[in-house]
Scaffold this motif. Sequence first.
Motif, PDB file in Angstrom:
ATOM      1  N   THR A 145      -6.566  -4.865  -1.694  1.00 42.22           N
ATOM      2  CA  THR A 145      -7.383  -4.191  -2.231  1.00 42.22           C
ATOM      3  C   THR A 145      -8.878  -3.711  -1.474  1.00 42.22           C
ATOM      4  N   ARG A 176      -8.166  -0.091  -0.338  1.00 46.76           N
ATOM      5  CA  ARG A 176      -7.372   0.137  -1.543  1.00 46.76           C
ATOM      6  C   ARG A 176      -6.623   2.004  -1.438  1.00 46.76           C
ATOM      7  N   HIS A 189       1.489  -3.072  -4.749  1.00 46.60           N
ATOM      8  CA  HIS A 189       0.271  -2.020  -3.956  1.00 46.60           C
ATOM      9  C   HIS A 189       0.599  -0.381  -3.465  1.00 46.60           C
TER      10      HIS A 189
END
Length: 449
Positions: free
Chosen positions: A200, A203, A234
Amino acid sequence: MTTEEFAEESAEEFHLPESRAANERLHAVIPGGAHTYAKGDDQYPEGLAPVISHGRGAHVWDVDGNRYIEYGSGLRSVSLGHAHPRVLEAVRRELDRGSNFVRPSIVEAEAAERFLDTVPTAEMVKFAKNGSDVTTAAVRLARAVTGRPRVAICADHPFFSVDDWFIGTTPMSAGVPAATTELTVAFPYGDLAATEELLTRYRGEVACLILEPAGHTEPPPGYLAGLRELADRHGCVLVFDEMITGFRWSEAGAQGLYGVVPDLSAFGKALGNGFAVSALAGRRDLMERGGLRHSDDRVFLLSTTHGAETHSLAAAMAVQTTYVEEGTTARLHALGERLATGVREAAAGMGVGDHVLVRGRASNLVFATLDENRQPSQQYRTLFLRRLLAGGVLAPSFVVSSALDDTDIDRTIEVVAQACAVYRKALDAADPTPWMAGRPVKPVFRRLA
């Protein structure tokens, strides 16, 4: 004579004059005195780094004429034992037919088909010579297909590659540009939340997650499947480094045992039983980007002059056949279980069961040497290695080969007991120095020589 006195006397009498001279010759012409840092004489007690003359099965002989029961053979690559007859027969058959040509050999197709039969979770494979070749190829391919710059490595895996993307993260980072190292980030093994936080934070920047799927401990329940889901969510490539787990966990590696399929995987070590061969395997759509049958930008995946030498590929095919037909993985586990049980009992019997520890999967055992405060100690490792060498056991680890027999295991346990008797004496003195007979062994990754 007591066990303690025997162990101490035998260690004091043990010396390696020819090996010592050979080590000087090696250092004079080879940086570090070896072609792998883990084989350096700094990894062994001072003056007791055997230089090998030859090996057969589970035994090796040094240039001084001493015979040893050997563990961790060829840095875990010789899992069937030295000079294995089935492997040598396959190699000799190809040597008479030529080893390298201007076009692919039919052996390349045969070896690839055999590999994909053995590792059915992969759809294509390309061979090379060493592990660094194929892990770096996986990283380059992941960057190409994702268009992302960063590589996320598992922080708990000690080694991935000699190339800059990994070596820059170690204490031996001299010569690696900081800009290169900054593109490599790390995640902890077994912690999905921390890995998700990393993905994250960066990202859209992480090209791949690369890790050894299992190590000294089993993967936590659901961990590998969780990584698979994170990678998919992801948009990054999941890479399994199966250099060690390949064949030792199952013929198809950890992915075959745990049932989680990576996008790419890297095999080597046991694949050739000492012959130089490694493999990058994975999904067809990814692997084809390194080929000719697509319309995207070409990826310089792997192109090695010696990557498809016929004799090495023949060795790999013979290894795979032997594993399947002789149940080699099961034998490695059985031998390792017997050894681990015996070493633990010997250590406990000498009062050092909390200080000499055996860890890892039975087919891939390592040992830890702890001091009087139960902290890892290079000094106590030095003492322990000295006593093993004096007893005819060459064991930087307790990684077994299938060539060991019950007599070898029994002798090893006996020597470990003798070593543990001295270990207990050093613990009582809270100082192993008198039993080290020189400087301590050193970690491979350190900034200064």
